[in-house]
Motif scaffolding. Structure first.
Motif, short mmCIF file in Angstrom:
data_model
loop_
_atom_site.label_atom_id
_atom_site.label_comp_id
_atom_site.label_asym_id
_atom_site.label_seq_id
_atom_site.Cartn_x
_atom_site.Cartn_y
_atom_site.Cartn_z
N MET A 81 -21.60 39.71 -58.26
CA MET A 81 -21.32 38.72 -57.09
C MET A 81 -20.03 39.53 -56.23
SD MET A 81 -21.62 34.79 -56.28
CE MET A 81 -20.06 34.02 -56.79
N GLN A 82 -19.38 40.16 -57.03
CA GLN A 82 -18.07 40.65 -56.31
C GLN A 82 -18.40 41.75 -55.23
OE1 GLN A 82 -15.83 42.15 -59.68
NE2 GLN A 82 -14.74 40.21 -59.85
N ALA A 83 -19.34 42.44 -55.54
CA ALA A 83 -19.98 43.33 -54.60
C ALA A 83 -20.40 42.78 -53.32
CB ALA A 83 -21.10 44.17 -55.17
N ILE A 84 -21.04 41.45 -53.28
CA ILE A 84 -21.39 40.77 -52.07
C ILE A 84 -20.10 40.38 -51.37
CG2 ILE A 84 -22.53 38.73 -51.46
CD1 ILE A 84 -24.75 39.18 -53.37
N GLU A 85 -19.03 39.70 -52.36
CA GLU A 85 -17.77 39.20 -51.81
C GLU A 85 -17.09 40.43 -51.15
OE1 GLU A 85 -15.08 36.98 -54.10
OE2 GLU A 85 -16.65 36.56 -55.42
N ALA A 86 -17.05 41.73 -51.46
CA ALA A 86 -16.40 42.77 -50.77
C ALA A 86 -17.14 43.27 -49.54
CB ALA A 86 -16.33 44.03 -51.70
N ARG A 87 -18.37 43.10 -49.50
CA ARG A 87 -19.19 43.47 -48.39
C ARG A 87 -18.88 42.53 -47.16
NH1 ARG A 87 -20.04 46.44 -44.39
NH2 ARG A 87 -22.08 46.20 -43.38
N ILE A 88 -18.81 41.21 -47.60
CA ILE A 88 -18.53 40.20 -46.69
C ILE A 88 -17.00 40.49 -46.09
CG2 ILE A 88 -18.14 37.74 -46.20
CD1 ILE A 88 -20.25 37.13 -48.41
N ALA A 89 -16.24 40.71 -46.85
CA ALA A 89 -14.69 40.95 -46.58
C ALA A 89 -14.70 42.11 -45.63
CB ALA A 89 -13.70 41.32 -47.75
N GLU A 90 -15.64 42.98 -45.91
CA GLU A 90 -15.65 44.39 -45.12
C GLU A 90 -16.43 43.92 -43.81
OE1 GLU A 90 -18.48 47.97 -45.24
OE2 GLU A 90 -17.02 47.79 -47.17
N ILE A 91 -17.32 43.20 -43.51
CA ILE A 91 -17.82 42.55 -42.40
C ILE A 91 -16.92 41.80 -41.43
CG2 ILE A 91 -19.58 41.12 -41.47
CD1 ILE A 91 -21.48 42.36 -43.72
N LEU A 92 -16.14 40.86 -42.31
CA LEU A 92 -15.05 40.11 -41.55
C LEU A 92 -14.02 40.99 -40.80
CD1 LEU A 92 -14.66 37.10 -44.11
CD2 LEU A 92 -15.91 37.14 -41.75
N VAL A 93 -13.39 41.97 -41.40
CA VAL A 93 -12.69 42.76 -41.14
C VAL A 93 -13.22 43.76 -39.66
CG1 VAL A 93 -11.02 44.60 -41.62
CG2 VAL A 93 -11.29 42.70 -43.04
N GLU A 94 -14.38 44.40 -40.16
CA GLU A 94 -14.62 45.37 -39.13
C GLU A 94 -15.39 44.52 -38.04
OE1 GLU A 94 -17.34 47.92 -41.03
OE2 GLU A 94 -15.80 48.85 -42.56
#
Length: 79
Positions: A1-14
């Motif tokens: 699930m950490q990979a999903i969290e990281a991708r969400i964070a990336e989307i939020l920033v970008e």
């Protein structure tokens, strides 16, 4: 699930121009100044990015990135 969290964070920033420093583990979408319209847009983006169905009420302003990752994982999302 950490990979999903990281991708969400990336989307939020970008895509949503959230300051990366604001993405604390306990930060809710309300803390990030997401109103209901922005949450609907986020739901659409996440549904498309992770290729899972999300209804309009899938995310709430009291949720965190970890909570959102849990919702996505429960619907079969993989990073």
């Amino acid at each position: 699930m950490q990979a999903i969290e990281a991708r969400i964070a990336e989307i939020l920033v970008e895509d949503f121009k959230v300051d990366a420093g604001a993405l604390r583990p306990d930060a809710t979408f309300a803390d990030l100044n997401f109103d209901s319209l922005v949450l609907v847009e986020l739901i659409l983006v996440l549904g498309n990015q992770f290729r899972v169905p999300l209804d309009d009420g899938a995310l709430h302003d009291t949720m965190t990135v970890t909570d959102a990752a849990g919702v996505l994982a429960a619907r079969g999302a993989v990073a």
